[in-house]
Design a protein around this motif. Structure first.
Motif, mmCIF file in Angstrom:
data_model
loop_
_atom_site.group_PDB
_atom_site.id
_atom_site.type_symbol
_atom_site.label_atom_id
_atom_site.label_comp_id
_atom_site.label_asym_id
_atom_site.label_seq_id
_atom_site.Cartn_x
_atom_site.Cartn_y
_atom_site.Cartn_z
ATOM 1 N N GLU A 11 5.170 1.865 -8.966
ATOM 2 C CA GLU A 11 6.141 0.856 -8.572
ATOM 3 C C GLU A 11 7.531 1.309 -8.998
ATOM 4 O O GLU A 11 7.681 2.136 -9.889
ATOM 5 C CB GLU A 11 5.842 -0.482 -9.265
ATOM 6 C CG GLU A 11 4.497 -1.076 -8.906
ATOM 7 C CD GLU A 11 4.207 -2.314 -9.724
ATOM 8 O OE1 GLU A 11 3.767 -3.295 -9.124
ATOM 9 O OE2 GLU A 11 4.427 -2.299 -10.951
ATOM 10 N N ALA B 110 4.959 -4.313 -1.320
ATOM 11 C CA ALA B 110 4.443 -5.340 -2.234
ATOM 12 C C ALA B 110 5.476 -5.546 -3.334
ATOM 13 O O ALA B 110 6.071 -4.585 -3.830
ATOM 14 C CB ALA B 110 3.111 -4.896 -2.833
ATOM 15 N N GLY C 148 4.761 -7.022 5.318
ATOM 16 C CA GLY C 148 3.562 -6.467 4.701
ATOM 17 C C GLY C 148 3.643 -4.980 4.436
ATOM 18 O O GLY C 148 2.629 -4.330 4.161
ATOM 19 N N THR D 36 2.799 -0.694 0.501
ATOM 20 C CA THR D 36 1.401 -1.034 0.777
ATOM 21 C C THR D 36 0.815 0.114 1.609
ATOM 22 O O THR D 36 1.531 1.054 1.993
ATOM 23 C CB THR D 36 1.311 -2.339 1.581
ATOM 24 O OG1 THR D 36 1.961 -2.137 2.844
ATOM 25 C CG2 THR D 36 1.946 -3.508 0.836
ATOM 26 N N GLY D 37 -0.454 0.021 1.926
ATOM 27 C CA GLY D 37 -1.068 1.017 2.817
ATOM 28 C C GLY D 37 -0.361 1.050 4.166
ATOM 29 O O GLY D 37 -0.128 2.126 4.735
ATOM 30 N N THR E 124 8.872 -6.714 2.717
ATOM 31 C CA THR E 124 7.821 -7.478 2.055
ATOM 32 C C THR E 124 7.215 -8.483 3.022
ATOM 33 O O THR E 124 5.987 -8.615 3.125
ATOM 34 C CB THR E 124 8.389 -8.187 0.804
ATOM 35 O OG1 THR E 124 8.908 -7.197 -0.088
ATOM 36 C CG2 THR E 124 7.319 -8.999 0.100
ATOM 37 N N TYR F 81 8.630 -2.980 -6.929
ATOM 38 C CA TYR F 81 8.252 -2.816 -5.523
ATOM 39 C C TYR F 81 7.411 -1.558 -5.370
ATOM 40 O O TYR F 81 7.613 -0.571 -6.086
ATOM 41 C CB TYR F 81 9.500 -2.695 -4.636
ATOM 42 C CG TYR F 81 10.340 -3.938 -4.635
ATOM 43 C CD1 TYR F 81 10.109 -4.952 -3.715
ATOM 44 C CD2 TYR F 81 11.360 -4.102 -5.566
ATOM 45 C CE1 TYR F 81 10.876 -6.109 -3.729
ATOM 46 C CE2 TYR F 81 12.126 -5.252 -5.579
ATOM 47 C CZ TYR F 81 11.885 -6.248 -4.661
ATOM 48 O OH TYR F 81 12.644 -7.386 -4.668
ATOM 49 N N ARG F 82 6.491 -1.618 -4.410
ATOM 50 C CA ARG F 82 5.707 -0.438 -4.037
ATOM 51 C C ARG F 82 5.312 -0.582 -2.574
ATOM 52 O O ARG F 82 5.258 -1.692 -2.038
ATOM 53 C CB ARG F 82 4.466 -0.272 -4.903
ATOM 54 C CG ARG F 82 3.436 -1.340 -4.701
ATOM 55 C CD ARG F 82 2.126 -1.051 -5.422
ATOM 56 N NE ARG F 82 1.226 -2.184 -5.276
ATOM 57 C CZ ARG F 82 0.562 -2.479 -4.156
ATOM 58 N NH1 ARG F 82 0.670 -1.722 -3.089
ATOM 59 N NH2 ARG F 82 -0.221 -3.542 -4.104
#
Length: 136
Positions: free
Chosen positions: A50, A82, A79, A98-99, A76, A95-96
């Protein structure tokens, strides 16, 4: 395809890029910004870790706090990113990708590579048009 049709058509439905109300077109408008591309790249470079908001801002020269906040909120909501808040004073926000966000990075990386490889040609084309316009 209208927004309503696209939403009710179900998963896998394709839109119409030429329809201003098409969700696909609206998504492309959102992910096509320089700040989105930079945020996704920065988060991809850190993945799977993150990154705090302040660190993201440091890694994205020129982005204002407001623009980064708007960009991250949009990512975010879609989607792609995250968001995690640590209940400290002041709160720490992380924050990171997602797939889904990581899959977008693959597409954006191709676009960045294309731009880097063809920038000289684009510059030459711009210069030629500028010279032609100046010669009139």
């Amino acid at each position: 395809m209208t927004t309503r049709e696209a939403r009710t058509a179900g998963r896998g439905a394709r839109g119409d890029l030429f329809d201003p109300q098409c969700p696909t077109r609206q998504l492309l408008d959102r992910i096509g910004t320089k700040w989105t591309s930079m945020a996704v790249k920065t988060l991809a470079d850190a993945a799977p870790d993150e990154v705090r908001f302040a660190e993201l801002r440091r890694r994205m020269p020129g982005v204002s706090q407001k623009m980064l906040s708007v960009t991250l909120r949009s990512l975010t909501r879609d989607g792609l990113v995250a968001r995690r808040v640590e209940p400290t004073v002041p709160p720490q926000v992380f924050y990171r990708l997602t797939g889904l966000g990581l899959s977008l990075e693959v597409a954006l990386a191709g676009l960045r590579t294309w731009a880097e490889e063809h920038m000289t040609e684009i510059d030459r084309a711009n210069e030629a048009v500028d010279q032609e316009a100046g010669g009139r």
